[in-house]
Design an enzyme around this catalytic site. Structure first.
Site, short mmCIF file in Angstrom:
data_model
loop_
_atom_site.label_atom_id
_atom_site.label_comp_id
_atom_site.label_asym_id
_atom_site.label_seq_id
_atom_site.Cartn_x
_atom_site.Cartn_y
_atom_site.Cartn_z
N GLU A 1 -5.00 1.59 -0.13
CA GLU A 1 -4.92 1.46 1.32
C GLU A 1 -5.15 2.81 2.01
OE1 GLU A 1 -2.10 -2.46 1.57
OE2 GLU A 1 -1.14 -0.52 1.45
N THR B 1 -0.61 -7.08 -3.77
CA THR B 1 -0.22 -7.21 -5.17
C THR B 1 -1.43 -7.07 -6.10
OG1 THR B 1 1.55 -8.69 -4.57
CG2 THR B 1 0.72 -8.88 -6.80
#
EC number: 2.3.1.35
Lengths: 446, 446
Positions: free
Chosen positions: B318, B231
């Site tokens: 990521e 988040t």
């Protein structure tokens, strides 16, 4: 030509004897030297054997090698259709569509078809007037041979983008195809393919009055829907007598419930096309609307074939190791359920969780929440494989992950979402997101 | 705890001396045993060193270990703010948002803040009334200590979804934090982090009349925006005196041009939050609107900090190996350009092509075409690194791929798209899609 990574995939033991092919490991092996062979080194673990497709009266298939790429396989498919064949079509909504799509959409309005030509290895998309000229040349060449209007000749192309289809190779290829020996459904399915790892076909029958009609169909697509070699092209052929307007009505309705409900990577090709051809050779009383006897059975058979084809495309999704069905219920409308389903099916986080066999229902919650559709966190329920993980906004107190974990180890995964708001429902299908997808698409042109 | 794959990543030579940590390889090493340490085994190749952030008068940072997860690091950040601090905030649009977001959105309406508590390791999302009770407990506990209204206490949580934040750990953690020794910006940035691979901060200054004001800010986020450990939570602190309504106006405008212009994987968290706090300790004449002297400089500084933070999140995307800027010009409006930019930045096929250092501009064409915005294939131009590949719907006849190929081998990639229709323009930022993303997200919970 792109090739598949071997990560997580099993190499089949059967090797291809096609003498033109160096790298060839397939579930099925072509029997003729000129048959298209493997587009890929390895076969999807979700592959299905090619079914036994019945011949369709009024449909003749031929394949040749036009040499659009430097490969030892057939790459031009020519389908001759009997006089009086009705046609219907659905096409990509991508505004950067190819000339093939533009001309095909216009030709469908005429309602009649005499031939289909499919080029593999070059999508001819984003090639301006030069690309358009190549398509018109093919239409004219075939129309002159058959003595029909050029609007009755349909052309599709799939392959790399941005290179005009070479007119000389197309001309020679078409000329050879017009007189080539007829071939099998499987050979045609292989020839229209590019990065596909297995040939795809489907069939269904229906009774119209006392007449049994048959549908045989082939499709190519791998990755819904990559713009290069993985465009979705599908062709349905039936011997039923059907007026073109009603054929279009059946195909459009089936498309909404099948091809529009699959996604591999959320990308939309510039060339996607599905065409349906009805030769009328079965001799039934022509279907003109749902008031015609047997119309419901025919529409159901069309939808059945479309669903089979759509599932096969997902099963050949780039890098796929799991086939995922996402069922959404309790939405405010069917359309809303469809959009929620696609948000889940397109979420990279949901798709990687399934690849990891991880019952990560929190990611499904996230995807529901981002869909932009009515949803209430405190009425939401999420389940996998028939087991609820969370009901009405709360994790189940007695939630047992063991059966869910077992389900996720399988190849066919069911995700259920109940929004608890209304009666809207929809099912969409996708595959997981794996290292294979990255390998295929990061290494594609290199 | 999730850990990063080593595919394509370089392990830094500096090891962490934190005695609680077993796996710890970081660019920077915490100096105190209780400081949060590595959330990941490897550091993004796009990482930036933590900047030298000035202290902000009226802001005191503290971190402790509440033990929300079984890990040897601090996971609770407590920020005490001087009386009279104004607050503004922007929050996720995900309709399945957490109680923290619901309560934070309501509290921002009051315009005043005295404290911020950030929990790491548990997002407390999708936990129903039990999750809400835990947040309210923290608000009450801090409010009682400070003697303020509970609406002036802001709480964020980040981590796994579906598990209510444990009240006992929160109570003990907050009690310890209230009297803990002050810590550094970097320690706070590390403590709010989860799967991040490096701590992230930014600063800027501005002159308001004769008064120099300072903004220092921290953010966590890795993957825009995963629902579990990734988040996005950002916090800006300034000593400027600013009325809360104007602070909100500045933050919302900056958000539209920065945080709303980044994407890693198109997913939207249930907990995303950016808060701005203005203590007023700099002593400037309070800013009430753009008519106030120095308001433009202040707004520019806020946007500058937000852009720095947004880029850092993308740099920790990521699996990221490339930082990609997509610039869209010639659209019918800025909003249309923004949506076209996001369609490109979210396309898995574009992102994997960049990962493969492949100048596959056909995929950019595809993404433009599927965006659902006005576009004309025959006016479209596409370029990489300042070199056009295609102009006005056609590949350039003299296109030289060599400089483009060289550009794509770098870490910072520029994609330019001109739609040729109007004056609308926008830039969005993203990263490439790699094997690292799959490894992180498929292996996350296992």
């Amino acid at each position: 030509m792109g090739h598949r990574t071997q990560i997580g995939w099993t190499l089949p033991a059967v090797h291809c004897h096609n003498r033109f092919i160096v790298h060839c490991d397939r579930l099925t092996c072509p029997r003729h030297a000129l048959t298209a062979c493997a587009m890929s080194d390895t076969v999807s673990p979700l592959a299905r054997p090619f079914p036994n497709l019945p011949a369709i009266a009024g449909v003749t298939l031929r394949v040749v090698r036009a040499g659009y790429k430097d490969w030892g396989r057939c790459d031009l498919t020519y389908v001759e259709l009997a006089k009086g064949t009705a046609v219907a079509g659905v096409f990509t909504r991508n505004v950067c569509c190819s000339s093939e799509v533009e001309l095909g959409r216009a030709n469908v309005a005429g309602g009649m078809a005499r031939a289909l030509v499919v080029n593999a290895g070059n999508s001819n998309a984003f090639t301006g007037y030069r690309g358009r000229e190549a398509v018109e040349q093919i239409m004219d060449q075939v129309a002159a041979h058959l003595g029909c209007a050029r609007e009755q000749v349909f052309v599709s192309s799939t392959g790399v983008i941005g290179m005009p289809l070479p007119k000389d190779k197309a001309r020679e290829g078409v000329a050879a195809a017009l007189s080539a020996a007829p071939c099998s459904w499987e050979q045609a399915a292989e020839t229209i393919s590019t990065t596909d790892t297995f040939a795809k076909g489907a069939t269904a029958t229906a009774m119209i009055g006392d007449t049994r009609i048959t549908i045989s169909a082939i499709i190519k697509g791998s990755g819904m829907i990559a713009p290069d070699m993985a465009t979705m092209l599908g062709y349905l052929f039936t011997d039923a007598a059907v007026e073109s307007a009603f054929l279009q009505e059946c195909l459009s309705a089936a498309n909404r419930r099948t091809f529009s409900c699959i996604t591999v990577d959320s990308d939309t090709s510039t060339s996607d096309t599905v065409l349906a051809f009805a030769t009328g050779k079965a001799g039934n009383a022509p279907l003109a609307s749902f008031d015609s006897a047997g119309a419901d059975a025919f529409a159901a058979a069309i939808e059945d074939v479309c669903r089979q084809l759509a599932h096969l495309v997902v099963r050949d999704g780039e890098g796929a190791s799991k086939f995922i069905a996402v069922s959404v219920t309790g939405a405010v409308s069917d359309e809303s359920a469809h959009r929620v389903g696609l948000a889940i099916a397109n979420s990279p986080l949901v798709k990687t969780a399934i690849a990891g066999e991880d019952a990560n229902w929190g990611r499904v919650v996230m995807a529901v929440g981002k869909a932009g559709e009515p949803a209430d966190r405190d009425r939401l329920s999420i389940g996998f494989g028939g087991v609820w993980c969370a009901r009405e906004g709360l994790p189940l107190a007695d939630y047992d992950e063991a059966p869910v974990a077992a389900h996720l180890k399988g190849q066919d995964i069911d995700i259920a979402v109940d929004l608890g708001l209304g009666q809207g429902r929809a099912t969409v299908w996708t595959c997981d997101l794996t290292h294979g997808y990255i390998s295929i698409n990061a290494d594609y042109r290199s």
